[in-house]
Design an enzyme around this catalytic site. Sequence first.
Site, PDB file in Angstrom:
ATOM      1  N   ARG A 104      25.331 104.371  33.076  1.00 52.29           N
ATOM      2  CA  ARG A 104      24.250 103.627  33.713  1.00 52.29           C
ATOM      3  C   ARG A 104      23.224 103.137  32.696  1.00 52.29           C
ATOM      4  O   ARG A 104      22.755 101.999  32.766  1.00 52.29           O
ATOM      5  CB  ARG A 104      23.588 104.498  34.783  1.00 52.29           C
ATOM      6  CG  ARG A 104      22.425 103.857  35.544  1.00 52.29           C
ATOM      7  CD  ARG A 104      22.630 102.394  35.907  1.00 52.29           C
ATOM      8  NE  ARG A 104      23.901 102.128  36.558  1.00 52.29           N
ATOM      9  CZ  ARG A 104      24.465 100.942  36.627  1.00 52.29           C
ATOM     10  NH1 ARG A 104      23.896  99.889  36.019  1.00 52.29           N
ATOM     11  NH2 ARG A 104      25.611 100.775  37.249  1.00 52.29           N
ATOM     12  N   LYS A 138       5.135  88.327  28.231  1.00 53.84           N
ATOM     13  CA  LYS A 138       5.448  88.761  29.595  1.00 53.84           C
ATOM     14  C   LYS A 138       6.824  89.437  29.613  1.00 53.84           C
ATOM     15  O   LYS A 138       7.759  89.013  30.276  1.00 53.84           O
ATOM     16  CB  LYS A 138       5.408  87.573  30.553  1.00 53.84           C
ATOM     17  CG  LYS A 138       4.019  86.953  30.660  1.00 53.84           C
ATOM     18  CD  LYS A 138       4.018  85.708  31.529  1.00 53.84           C
ATOM     19  CE  LYS A 138       2.634  85.078  31.581  1.00 53.84           C
ATOM     20  NZ  LYS A 138       2.607  83.818  32.370  1.00 53.84           N
ATOM     21  N   LYS A 170      -7.516  82.053  24.509  1.00 51.78           N
ATOM     22  CA  LYS A 170      -7.188  81.656  25.873  1.00 51.78           C
ATOM     23  C   LYS A 170      -8.468  81.490  26.697  1.00 51.78           C
ATOM     24  O   LYS A 170      -9.586  81.651  26.202  1.00 51.78           O
ATOM     25  CB  LYS A 170      -6.224  82.666  26.489  1.00 51.78           C
ATOM     26  CG  LYS A 170      -4.950  82.847  25.653  1.00 51.78           C
ATOM     27  CD  LYS A 170      -3.820  83.461  26.419  1.00 51.78           C
ATOM     28  CE  LYS A 170      -3.151  82.457  27.312  1.00 51.78           C
ATOM     29  NZ  LYS A 170      -1.977  83.005  28.009  1.00 51.78           N
ATOM     30  N   GLU A 200      -5.754  77.559  23.659  1.00 54.82           N
ATOM     31  CA  GLU A 200      -5.321  77.029  24.950  1.00 54.82           C
ATOM     32  C   GLU A 200      -6.330  75.989  25.434  1.00 54.82           C
ATOM     33  O   GLU A 200      -7.537  76.206  25.390  1.00 54.82           O
ATOM     34  CB  GLU A 200      -5.226  78.170  25.968  1.00 54.82           C
ATOM     35  CG  GLU A 200      -4.835  77.747  27.359  1.00 54.82           C
ATOM     36  CD  GLU A 200      -4.823  78.938  28.307  1.00 54.82           C
ATOM     37  OE1 GLU A 200      -3.812  79.640  28.356  1.00 54.82           O
ATOM     38  OE2 GLU A 200      -5.851  79.161  28.994  1.00 54.82           O
ATOM     39  N   ASP A 221      -1.952  73.722  28.595  1.00 60.57           N
ATOM     40  CA  ASP A 221      -1.625  74.587  29.727  1.00 60.57           C
ATOM     41  C   ASP A 221      -1.746  73.861  31.062  1.00 60.57           C
ATOM     42  O   ASP A 221      -2.771  73.237  31.355  1.00 60.57           O
ATOM     43  CB  ASP A 221      -2.556  75.812  29.717  1.00 60.57           C
ATOM     44  CG  ASP A 221      -2.108  76.884  30.693  1.00 60.57           C
ATOM     45  OD1 ASP A 221      -0.902  77.180  30.728  1.00 60.57           O
ATOM     46  OD2 ASP A 221      -2.973  77.417  31.410  1.00 60.57           O
TER      47      ASP A 221
END
Length: 287
Positions: A104, A138, A170, A200, A221
């Site tokens: 597994r 992410k 950002k 950004e 963005d």
Amino acid sequence: MSARGGVAELGDIDRIIATALGEDLGSGDMTSRLTVPATAVARGRIIAKQALTFCAGPVVVRTFEQVDPAVTVELCVDEGARVAPGTEVIRLAGPARALLAGERTALNLLGRACAVATSTHAHVEAAGPKLRVVDTRKTMPGLRALDRYAVRMGGGHNHRNDLGAGVLIKENHIRCAGSVDAAVRAARQHASHAVRVECEVETLIEVREAISAGADVLLLDNMDDETLREAVEIARNQNERVLLEVSGGITLARLPSLATIGLDLVSVGALTHSAPSVDLSLLFELP
């Protein structure tokens, strides 16, 4: 195995494997202990049941090395190879209990890596040769090294690995600094000369402001294609050397259009946060 990939590129993969095995074998394998003779041996074949980009064969090798070094693992296809449904990708042989103990964990890690590599390959194909596809942070918590490796095996490229690996200003940094101009100038003043400053931007006004302040890379963005074309024209006229990255609202269907706009990079969080599962199975054969 292809020289394109291997254990050295996987970072701290042994820690990842040990953690996964600990989750699955913390109290042993009761079923195998009760039903499988300790002397039983078996062979196994891992089969790709769908078309996919193969990735992380070395992870399967390391997994069974941790479970029982008596298990032998043969990798049948190269890292990054495209395989058809029904392809035998890995052969295993050794103590049956060990094969069952590692099954597994090996399939979980292999399946995750193949899913990311397969998704990345699809995005790279759609983007074409001029628009570089890059990942984001992410990633699955604890699996960043595996996810980033899988992106590379799928033909993509890695963005910064962590918050200390580069400057990326950002929206919330800009709010804290007071403006795009203030944030970029502060980063430019204090960062090493060897570090690119990326910012950004969400509007054409911010495009102009970031370049004037000295940004080396713009992260465009959530702009539609028309706005992106304007942003590219402005940026190239203001500083033809600035790199242009696009993010937000990126889909496979949109990539061919983005590739015609004059952008350098497209960052796609979906490579790692939404990679669809791939279908792999481990089939046992007794000698």
